[in-house]
Design a protein around this motif. Structure first.
Motif, PDB file in Angstrom:
ATOM      1  N   LEU A   1      53.123  37.426  46.970  1.00 33.30           N
ATOM      2  CA  LEU A   1      51.926  37.270  46.473  1.00 33.30           C
ATOM      3  C   LEU A   1      50.850  38.444  46.302  1.00 33.30           C
ATOM      4  O   LEU A   1      50.273  38.807  45.207  1.00 33.30           O
ATOM      5  N   ASN A   2      50.914  39.300  47.299  1.00 35.47           N
ATOM      6  CA  ASN A   2      50.388  40.459  47.578  1.00 35.47           C
ATOM      7  C   ASN A   2      50.902  41.510  46.276  1.00 35.47           C
ATOM      8  O   ASN A   2      50.457  42.018  45.624  1.00 35.47           O
ATOM      9  N   MET A   3      52.158  41.453  46.185  1.00 32.84           N
ATOM     10  CA  MET A   3      53.071  42.187  45.177  1.00 32.84           C
ATOM     11  C   MET A   3      52.446  41.817  43.894  1.00 32.84           C
ATOM     12  O   MET A   3      52.186  42.980  42.838  1.00 32.84           O
ATOM     13  N   PHE A   4      52.229  40.731  43.353  1.00 37.01           N
ATOM     14  CA  PHE A   4      51.979  40.350  42.256  1.00 37.01           C
ATOM     15  C   PHE A   4      50.580  40.383  41.887  1.00 37.01           C
ATOM     16  O   PHE A   4      50.032  41.058  41.056  1.00 37.01           O
ATOM     17  N   VAL A   5      49.770  40.045  42.723  1.00 36.77           N
ATOM     18  CA  VAL A   5      48.167  40.326  42.594  1.00 36.77           C
ATOM     19  C   VAL A   5      47.823  41.764  42.595  1.00 36.77           C
ATOM     20  O   VAL A   5      47.243  42.286  41.761  1.00 36.77           O
ATOM     21  N   SER A   6      48.421  42.584  43.470  1.00 31.30           N
ATOM     22  CA  SER A   6      48.240  44.001  43.322  1.00 31.30           C
ATOM     23  C   SER A   6      48.466  44.617  42.211  1.00 31.30           C
ATOM     24  O   SER A   6      47.838  45.517  41.485  1.00 31.30           O
TER      25      SER A   6
ATOM     26  N   ALA B   1      46.952  46.650  36.969  1.00 29.22           N
ATOM     27  CA  ALA B   1      46.870  46.901  35.398  1.00 29.22           C
ATOM     28  C   ALA B   1      45.685  46.587  34.699  1.00 29.22           C
ATOM     29  O   ALA B   1      45.018  47.056  33.860  1.00 29.22           O
ATOM     30  N   ALA B   2      44.880  45.489  35.387  1.00 26.43           N
ATOM     31  CA  ALA B   2      43.611  44.757  34.908  1.00 26.43           C
ATOM     32  C   ALA B   2      42.350  45.951  34.843  1.00 26.43           C
ATOM     33  O   ALA B   2      41.700  45.953  34.133  1.00 26.43           O
ATOM     34  N   ILE B   3      42.431  46.751  36.216  1.00 23.76           N
ATOM     35  CA  ILE B   3      41.272  47.640  36.305  1.00 23.76           C
ATOM     36  C   ILE B   3      41.638  48.712  35.383  1.00 23.76           C
ATOM     37  O   ILE B   3      40.846  49.192  34.736  1.00 23.76           O
ATOM     38  N   SER B   4      43.017  49.206  35.050  1.00 21.88           N
ATOM     39  CA  SER B   4      43.282  50.457  34.015  1.00 21.88           C
ATOM     40  C   SER B   4      42.984  49.744  32.677  1.00 21.88           C
ATOM     41  O   SER B   4      42.162  50.593  31.893  1.00 21.88           O
ATOM     42  N   MET B   5      43.188  48.644  32.454  1.00 22.67           N
ATOM     43  CA  MET B   5      42.772  48.117  30.989  1.00 22.67           C
ATOM     44  C   MET B   5      41.201  48.158  30.929  1.00 22.67           C
ATOM     45  O   MET B   5      40.646  48.251  29.653  1.00 22.67           O
ATOM     46  N   ASP B   6      40.518  47.672  31.945  1.00 21.92           N
ATOM     47  CA  ASP B   6      39.065  47.653  31.918  1.00 21.92           C
ATOM     48  C   ASP B   6      38.523  49.045  31.676  1.00 21.92           C
ATOM     49  O   ASP B   6      37.526  49.017  30.801  1.00 21.92           O
ATOM     50  N   ARG B   7      38.989  49.978  32.438  1.00 22.84           N
ATOM     51  CA  ARG B   7      38.449  51.304  32.284  1.00 22.84           C
ATOM     52  C   ARG B   7      38.731  51.811  30.823  1.00 22.84           C
ATOM     53  O   ARG B   7      38.039  52.302  30.273  1.00 22.84           O
TER      54      ARG B   7
END
Length: 367
Positions: free
Chosen positions: A106-111, A116-122
């Motif tokens: 779960l941590n592997m997928f969430v991280s 990826a989401a933070i990178s796309m957000d920036r």
């Protein structure tokens, strides 16, 4: 219980079973326990500060979800330390083996999804500033985080299903995959079923938790860099350093684990590589867990404002503790003073009574 044909018995044969641990093994266990303790403390601190001391913002929501996932992962790390200290033998049963492994995946997928989401957000903030100003808000980011956790849970379900405590003839118990669980009712070939399930889970992890998120991270920061260069904007050194650190850390922490699981699928069961892979995978998993220790440093301590909040929070905690200690000391001193003053009053009263008694006796004798 039916098990898939594996090389477990070859790898952990009685001839390879050694009593006692080498100094390197003891050092590895100590280092693992130390890192797990540091990860728990720093992620707990970040969750507490970001959750209760920082004003809600888009960045704080990203960091809070990332730190929560890392805290959940590091909280289960001591069990793996016990597993290593116990001679690589799982002693907590099959159910907890599935729970522990599920937290890891779960941590592997969430991280991976969050990075990826933070990178796309920036990337959107730089490339589409008007759209980001109009539509990028706390509610949207919170919903995205809920979707990310939901996707991660769905991706983790197969790994929960096929995880089991596997006893070996040597007396050891492995917390590992058992692809022979939930077999079909129609006639089947056990070796073929196990191979297909094994390959499916390996490539789910490889693509969804590593290659695709890594590609998104690299492309996002490449687009940001190209956009800033086209505008003639100067990229801050802190930004460049953070981008390089994120990509390199993500690769270094998770690449060994994915390399060994792919190698495990490619090598035949009776090949000597299988023995090496089974011994190396726990170390590679520990390196992957170490990403949860490094994430707070990369995403939180690189933010000066958040560091200031953490320092102020720690200072407030220390002041509170000192204030309580000083208040307790003051209370004790006042109690001692009041008891001393009461004792002095009682002594004075006793002396005055004795003086009066003496005067009465002298008057009676004189009369």
């Amino acid at each position: 219980m039916v098990y898939c044909p594996t090389s477990y018995n070859i790898t952990f044969s009685p001839s390879n079973h050694t009593v006692g641990m080498s100094s390197m093994k003891v050092f590895t266990i100590f280092l693992h326990g130390l890192f797990s303790s540091i990860g728990i403390l720093e992620n707990l601190l970040i969750v507490a500060v970001v959750g209760f001391r920082v004003r809600r913002s888009i960045i704080s929501i990203w960091i809070l979800n990332l730190a929560s996932s890392d805290l959940l992962a590091t909280a289960f790390l001591p069990f793996f330390t016990i597993y290593m200290a116990n001679g690589d033998t799982w002693i907590f049963g099959a159910t907890f083996c599935r729970m522990y492994s599920s937290v890891f995946f779960l941590n592997m997928f969430v991280s991976a999804f969050l990075l990826a989401a933070i990178s796309m957000d920036r990337c959107l903030v730089v490339v589409k500033p008007v759209w980001a100003q109009n539509y990028r808000n706390i509610q949207l980011v919170s919903r995205i985080c809920v979707v990310i956790w939901g996707m991660a849970v769905v991706c983790t379900i197969p790994f929960y299903m096929f995880r089991d405590a596997i006893p070996l003839p040597t007396g050891r118990v492995l917390c590992y995959y058992n692809y022979a669980r939930y077999l079909p009712s129609e006639p089947y070939n056990l070796g073929s079923v196990c191979t297909h399930r094994k390959q499916a889970l390996v490539f789910i992890k490889l693509f969804l938790a590593f290659l695709i998120p890594l590609l998104i991270i690299i492309l996002s920061y490449a687009v940001v860099n190209a956009n800033l260069a086209r505008r003639g904007c100067r990229r801050p050194f802190r930004f460049v350093r953070l981008v390089i650190a994120v990509v390199v850390t993500f690769i270094l922490c998770w690449a060994p684990y994915h390399f060994f699981i792919v190698l495990e699928v490619m090598a035949p069961n009776d090949h000597h590589v299988q023995g090496f892979v089974i011994k190396a995978l726990p170390v590679a998993a520990s390196i992957g867990f170490f990403n949860s220790v490094l994430n707070p440093i990369l995403y939180v301590f690189s933010c000066a404002d958040l560091c200031k909040k953490i320092r102020l929070s720690l200072g407030a905690v220390m002041e509170s503790v000192l204030a309580e200690d000083l208040a307790e000391l003051s209370r004790r001193r006042s109690t001692v003073r009041s008891s001393v003053s009461n004792s002095e009053v009682m002594l004075k009263q006793r002396k005055s009574l004795k003086t009066e008694d003496t005067q009465v006796e002298s008057l009676a004798n004189s009369t």
